[in-house]
Design an enzyme around this catalytic site. Structure first.
Site, PDB file in Angstrom:
ATOM      1  N   ASP A 160      25.944  20.102 -65.655  1.00 15.94           N
ATOM      2  CA  ASP A 160      24.730  19.522 -65.040  1.00 15.94           C
ATOM      3  C   ASP A 160      24.851  19.596 -63.514  1.00 15.94           C
ATOM      4  OD1 ASP A 160      25.886  16.066 -65.479  1.00 15.94           O
ATOM      5  OD2 ASP A 160      26.618  17.760 -64.306  1.00 15.94           O
ATOM      6  N   GLU A 191      36.388  17.055 -64.641  1.00 15.48           N
ATOM      7  CA  GLU A 191      35.504  16.043 -64.059  1.00 15.48           C
ATOM      8  C   GLU A 191      35.443  14.832 -64.976  1.00 15.48           C
ATOM      9  OE1 GLU A 191      31.496  17.388 -64.092  1.00 15.48           O
ATOM     10  OE2 GLU A 191      30.677  15.515 -63.271  1.00 15.48           O
ATOM     11  N   ASP A 231      25.531  17.339 -61.275  1.00 15.63           N
ATOM     12  CA  ASP A 231      26.750  16.732 -60.718  1.00 15.63           C
ATOM     13  C   ASP A 231      27.938  17.670 -60.889  1.00 15.63           C
ATOM     14  OD1 ASP A 231      26.146  13.175 -61.418  1.00 15.63           O
ATOM     15  OD2 ASP A 231      25.489  14.585 -59.855  1.00 15.63           O
TER      16      ASP A 231
END
Ligand code: 28F
Length: 647
Positions: free
Chosen positions: A505, A430, A507
């Site tokens: 987290d 990510e 996200d």
């Protein structure tokens, strides 16, 4: 002079007793041969074996309620209100029928030819296997006005069958405690048991199935579905809006099998077909599924042609007519032949024709009797055909530019140098900063990095043409090399490990779920092959002077703090212990990322497996589907289990 005991020990076992001991010995020596494993799956199979006998009694028409209780010590009781296992002496073995069924391998056998042996275990190994693998098992039978009891220990009878007194009603109650000498896992999962018991309730309409958890204050749930698999289809469809309200349902008896089918179309793009043989979930499909698919395609094309909905050379493929379909096919076969990796593929070829004929006949009737529903279904399938056509064009176009299967690889893929896929790993990372660290920290020989910018498309809501036009998704498909949907070929995989590495987290969790949805919907074979993993970055770094430890849970953090002289509850500032909470992968430098999350010698990775496709599909749908309500419900119900959520 030999004492009575020695005389008994010396040798005069009857042939039957020797057979019993040989059988138990075989089961305890190789339990995996009988229940698949001695891990959690095998532990839960014990319950399915006993429950299946009660369900058999229900299917024979004599039992209306089955109750399963998980006791505080993780022993189990299953009770039914059937006829009660026979207690009269077996004509030749001279022991009670129940003792025979409980101690002789495969003694349970079929009740009689015209019922179906269900099975949740490795297809009906019998309750004697449960007995052999239990430190004790007790059976209570109410029959002919009396209450009978017998106890066994590791399969060997510990008492004779006794009459305890009078009894009202009839039934069988079995209590057993799995043997810690055999099982590596001894704690039952309420969710695992409730999923299977609920499924059995859907498959056996009108039967009351109750699950009680005495470890959790007697929490209990009762499953009973008078609508049977038609209700199951509604349950599985969840919040996806239906194309037609009325579920298409029929049941019919043929010489080859009893056939029951329920189906309904919705606005979604996924296909949710579940097939069962004698209550066994045939995950690998087989002849009944082949017959169903053939009939669906033929009947829907015939109807569209006959009613002029089609333009001249319109035709719908199998995939087109199954888009947005939720379908449960349950067949009962006298002598099922199970094949495949996990023995969940039906091999009986005579069943294919029977199912195909039955579905052709009853589905055609449903379409004729429900023209609005028929129109909705055909429209839906036609949309799918057009999208497929568009996707093919997009793919062809893409193939010219940068091909989807192999060929030119996406620019941002930092590939590895080794070419043997079995050795290679692809990290889906990510964000570009973490992607950068991963590229620097990795082992270039066998680790490739594909950074994913921001949130990828939610494939649960998108149709195949939209999916293929998304840049991130195309890069991933190209890098992986297998193609998707009907063009998928596992042998094309360029890596045998694909690791999802996202921030710890909210996200990160969202992106991970999006990726899992994509793989589950578009490349399920990758998951089934065990190629998909989730990388576990550390949550904390605990440091005191030169000492440094990485913690992956709060518990581990507290232990490290304590070891470095800090307080018990994770406090440690006073003693010079520094705790850093990692919010994102980008906070780690390449070397830290390698050491904590990518080095095979020190990293922790979770392999993604689909235990139960029906549940997974339902879950993805609730989490990622269009409807907000079910998602809110899910979050409310499960929020208490979420750890390390930072808002
Ligand atoms: C809690 C688990 O095991 N229920 C069962 C029956 C009823 C009969 C039966 C079972 C004869 C010898 C094969 C009774 N009356 N619940 C259960 N209920 N087994 S197991 O018969 C066993 C057959 O072995 C039963 C008349 N016919 C059958």
């Amino acid at each position: 002079m030999a004492t009575k005991k020695q005389e008994q020990d010396s040798s005069d076992y009857t042939a039957g007793q020797i057979q019993v001991l040989k059988g138990l010995e075989a089961v305890r020596k190789r339990p995996g041969m009988y229940i698949g494993s001695t891990s959690a799956r095998g532990l839960h199979h014990l319950v399915y074996e006993v429950v299946d006998n009660a369900i058999d009694e229900a299917m024979a028409g004599y039992c209306t309620e089955v109750t399963t209780t998980i006791h505080k010590d993780d022993s189990i009781t299953v009770e039914d209100n059937g006829r009660g296992i026979p207690v009269d002496l077996h004509p030749t073995e001279k022991i009670p029928g129940v003792e025979l069924a409980m101690t002789v391998l495969h003694a349970g056998g079929k009740f009689d030819k015209n019922t179906y042996k269900v099975s949740g275990g490795l297809h009906g190994v019998g309750v004697s296997v449960v007995n052999a693998l239990s430190v004790y098992l007790e059976v209570e039978i109410k029959r002919q006005g009396s209450l009978y009891h017998q106890r066994y220990e590791r399969g060997v009878k510990a008492t004779d069958l006794k009459t305890l007194g009078k009894a009202k009603g009839t039934g069988t109650k079995v209590t057993f405690k799995p043997d810690a000498e055999i099982f590596t896992e001894l704690v039952y999962s309420y969710e695992v048991l409730s999923n299977r018991l609920r499924e059995l309730a859907f498959l056996n309409k009108g039967l009351d199935i109750v699950l009680v958890d005495e470890r959790n204050g007697g929490h209990h749930e009762k499953y009973r579905y008078d609508g049977g698999i038609a209700e199951y289809v509604t349950f599985l469809r969840g919040a996806r809006p239906a194309v037609h309200e009325k579920v298409c349902y029929f049941e019919c008896s043929k010489p080859e099998a009893e056939i029951e089918l329920a189906l309904q179309y919705d606005e979604g793009y996924s296909e949710n077909t579940h097939t069962f043989v004698n209550n066994i979930n045939t995950h690998e499909g087989g002849m009944h599924l082949t017959g169903l698919k053939a009939a669906l395609t033929r009947t829907i094309n015939d109807y569209a042609r006959r009613t002029g909905i089609f333009k001249k050379d319109d035709s719908l493929s199998g995939d087109d007519v199954r888009e947005g379909l939720t379908c449960v096919l349950s067949v009962r076969v006298r002598e099922p032949q199970f094949e495949g990796q996990t023995k969940t593929k039906l091999g009986n070829s005579e069943v294919r024709g029977a199912v195909e004929a039955a579905v052709n006949e009853h589905l055609a009737m449903f379409l004729d009797e429900n023209p609005k529903a028929a129109r909705g279904i055909i429209e839906k399938s036609l949309q799918a055909a057009r999208a497929r056509e568009a996707a093919r064009k997009a793919r062809d176009l893409a193939r010219k530019k940068s091909s989807l299967e192999g060929g030119i690889l996406p620019g941002k893929l930092a590939d590895c140098s080794i070419t043997d896929p079995a050795m290679c790993e692809l990290y889906l990372v990510e964000g570009d900063s973490a992607g950068g660290s991963a590229k620097q920290g990795r082992d270039r020989g066998y680790q490739a990095i594909l950074p994913l910018r921001g949130k990828i498309l939610n494939v649960e809501r998108a149709r195949i043409d939209k999916i293929l036009s998304n840049e991130e998704i195309r890069a991933m498909i190209t890098a992986i090399g297998t193609g998707i949907k009907e063009e998928f070929d596992l042998k094309g995989a360029r890596y045998h490990k694909i690791l999802i590495m996202t921030d710890a987290d909210v996200d990160g969790a969202h992106i991970r779920t999006l990726l899992l949805t994509f793989f589950f919907r578009q490349m399920p074979e990758l998951i089934e092959a065990g190629y998909i993993y989730i990388a576990q970055p550390p949550l904390f770094r605990v440091q005191k002077g030169k000492q440094e430890q990485y913690a992956y849970t709060e518990q581990e953090r507290d232990e490290y703090v304590k070891r470095m002289g800090g307080g018990a509850d994770g406090e440690g500032e006073a003693k010079g212990v520094r705790i850093q909470r990692y919010k994102g992968l980008g906070e780690m430098n390449p070397d830290q990322l390698w050491k904590t999350t990518m080095d095979p010698d020190t990293r922790t990775i979770l392999r993604v497996m689909i235990e139960d496709a029906a549940i997974a599909s339902n879950l993805f749908d609730r989490l990622m589907g269009d409807e907000v309500e079910p998602r809110r419900e899910f979050i409310e119900k499960n929020a208490k289990y979420v750890k390390n959520l930072d808002v």
